[in-house]
Scaffold this motif. Structure first.
Motif, short mmCIF file in Angstrom:
data_model
loop_
_atom_site.label_atom_id
_atom_site.label_comp_id
_atom_site.label_asym_id
_atom_site.label_seq_id
_atom_site.Cartn_x
_atom_site.Cartn_y
_atom_site.Cartn_z
N TRP A 1 -5.24 0.61 5.46
CA TRP A 1 -4.63 -0.70 5.77
C TRP A 1 -5.34 -1.35 6.95
O TRP A 1 -5.71 -0.68 7.90
N TYR B 1 5.42 5.85 8.06
CA TYR B 1 4.21 5.13 8.46
C TYR B 1 4.55 4.04 9.49
O TYR B 1 5.40 3.18 9.22
N LYS C 1 0.46 3.98 -2.70
CA LYS C 1 -0.41 5.11 -2.33
C LYS C 1 0.18 6.03 -1.27
O LYS C 1 -0.38 7.09 -0.98
N GLY C 2 1.28 5.60 -0.65
CA GLY C 2 1.86 6.41 0.44
C GLY C 2 2.44 7.70 -0.09
O GLY C 2 2.95 7.76 -1.22
N LEU D 1 0.83 -1.22 0.00
CA LEU D 1 0.00 0.00 0.00
C LEU D 1 0.86 1.26 0.00
O LEU D 1 0.58 2.21 -0.73
N GLN E 1 -5.19 6.86 6.66
CA GLN E 1 -4.80 7.50 5.39
C GLN E 1 -4.76 6.53 4.22
O GLN E 1 -5.08 6.88 3.09
N LEU E 2 -4.36 5.26 4.47
CA LEU E 2 -4.20 4.32 3.35
C LEU E 2 -5.21 3.17 3.41
O LEU E 2 -5.23 2.31 2.53
#
Ligand code: NAD
Ligand code: DAU
Length: 337
Positions: free
Chosen positions: A296, A242, A235-236, A231, A293-294
């Motif tokens: 996960w 993170y 997308k980060g 991810l 934010q992602l």
């Protein structure tokens, strides 16, 4: 997309390659690994002949070799898993930790800048935050927790982590960093707590628990670490850190007793031994940022993950037997003497 995975013959890098080769048949995955005691071609056996996979033997500190590889392969993404990773070994001999973990990272970042890599991802660790007190379960590591290390291993990983941030600010390296908690799962080298306890329990050998076994680690199945890195690289945000963790805090003695219970072996196998020097008390990750934010979410909790892992070791005892070399015996005798 062509991705360089350094340290891909190790535990997490190997699992990541399995995951990526299957999930993205149109990507090219290239591994660069020095095959130290911790690197093992057996781990890559299931994917070695896949058309989207390639293995290159080499050291990340070898600037000439690394530059040649980058020039030939034109990577768009570099993910740096390669490291000396065992805290006890860093207490025995810190030097190689500084060389690989710090200078190796520098060489990879220089190559990434020189050859126009689109994203450099550094696999860092929650150990850069130092430890938390055992009696403050309200405290968790966030991305803003100050870096504060304990062992030569964690100091070397923190140095690399800070250097990556410095390369972003000074040279504009397009980077991201992840700091994950303790991993477990298939292909884990049996010098680390969980695979060592499984191996010893199966052989009716003593299970060495440091100190009183009260130290706490926050366990994450390696599959969930792989999905998080997948991810982040897609997308980060560039320049961001993170945290990765699944809220699975356990004392070491709880982990050891769970393994014995699952294997139906007696607790009399537990042997309390001298504590690790400078032993970190507790790690605990706040993963809110990557979750919010992602998006996960881990697939495993500790119960489902440990049971899957034990089954894997029961079915793959040959893998363990293959990697227990003379060097492994020497380290085990030294560490547990
Ligand atoms: P590992 O020791 O199982 O594997 C390390 C791999 O790197 C091996 O294949 C080894 O041959 C290779 N390597 C070592 N030195 C090298 C060099 N100079 N050049 C090229 N390759 C070299 O480690 P792991 O547990 O898979 O950890 C992978 C990464 O994840 C490390 O950076 C570690 O700090 C980080 N990390 C690990 C955990 C964990 O719980 N294991 C948690 C968070 C972060
Ligand atoms: O938190 C992430 C880190 O987790 C990674 O950055 C490291 O690469 C990885 O090795 C791991 O470090 P730890 O030191 O936490 O893992 P280890 O498996 O060595 O030890 C876990 C706990 O178990 C620790 O408190 C020490 C204890 N232990 C370990 C061994 C090997 C024992 O009690 N007995 C043992 O024989």
């Amino acid at each position: 997309m062509k991705i360089l995975v350094t340290g891909g013959a190790g535990f997490i890098g190997g699992n990541f390659c399995h995951y990526m080769v299957d999930k993205y048949p149109d990507y090219d995955i290239v591994v660069l690994d020095a095959l130290t005691y911790a690197g093992n071609m057996e781990t890559l056996k299931p994917i070695i002949n896949k058309s989207n996979f390639k293995f290159v033997k080499g050291d990340i500190t070898d600037r000439l070799l690394v530059y040649k590889l980058f020039e030939t392969e034109c990577f768009s993404v570099v993910i740096n898993f390669a490291a000396e990773s065992h805290v006890d070994r860093s207490i025995e001999n810190p030097e190689v930790f500084l060389k690989t973990n710090i200078l190796g990272t520098q060489v990879l970042m220089d190559a990434s800048l020189k050859f126009g890599v689109k994203r450099y991802h550094q696999v860092s660790t929650d150990e850069v935050y130092g430890d938390l007190p055992l009696d403050r379960i309200d405290l968790l590591f966030t991305e803003e927790t100050p870096i504060h290390t304990s062992s030569p291993y964690s100091a070397s990983k923190a140095s690399a982590d800070l250097l990556v941030q410095a390369y972003y600010r000074t040279f504009g390296l397009p980077m991201s960093i992840s700091r994950c908690s303790n991993n477990y799962g298939p292909y884990h080298f049996p010098e680390k707590l969980i695979p060592l306890m499984i191996k010893n329990a199966l052989a009716y050998q003593p299970l060495p628990v440091y100190g009183k076994g009260e130290n706490v680690r926050d366990w994450l199945h390696v599959f969930d670490h792989c999905t998080a890195i997948d991810l982040i690289i897609h997308k980060g945000r560039i320049g961001e850190v993170y945290n990765i963790g699944g809220h699975n805090e356990r004392t070491n003695i709880e982990v050891v007793k769970t393994i014995l219970r699952e294997l139906n072996k007696p607790e009399s196998l537990i042997k309390y031994v001298s504590d690790r020097k400078g032993h970190d008390l507790r790690y605990a990750i706040d993963p809110s940022k990557i979750e919010l934010q992602l998006g996960w979410k881990p697939k495993f909790n500790f119960e489902s993950g440990i049971s899957q892992t034990i089954t894997w070791y029961l079915n793959n005892q040959e893998w363990v037997n293959n990697i227990i070399s003379g060097e492994y015996q020497r380290f085990m005798e030294f560490n547990y003497k």
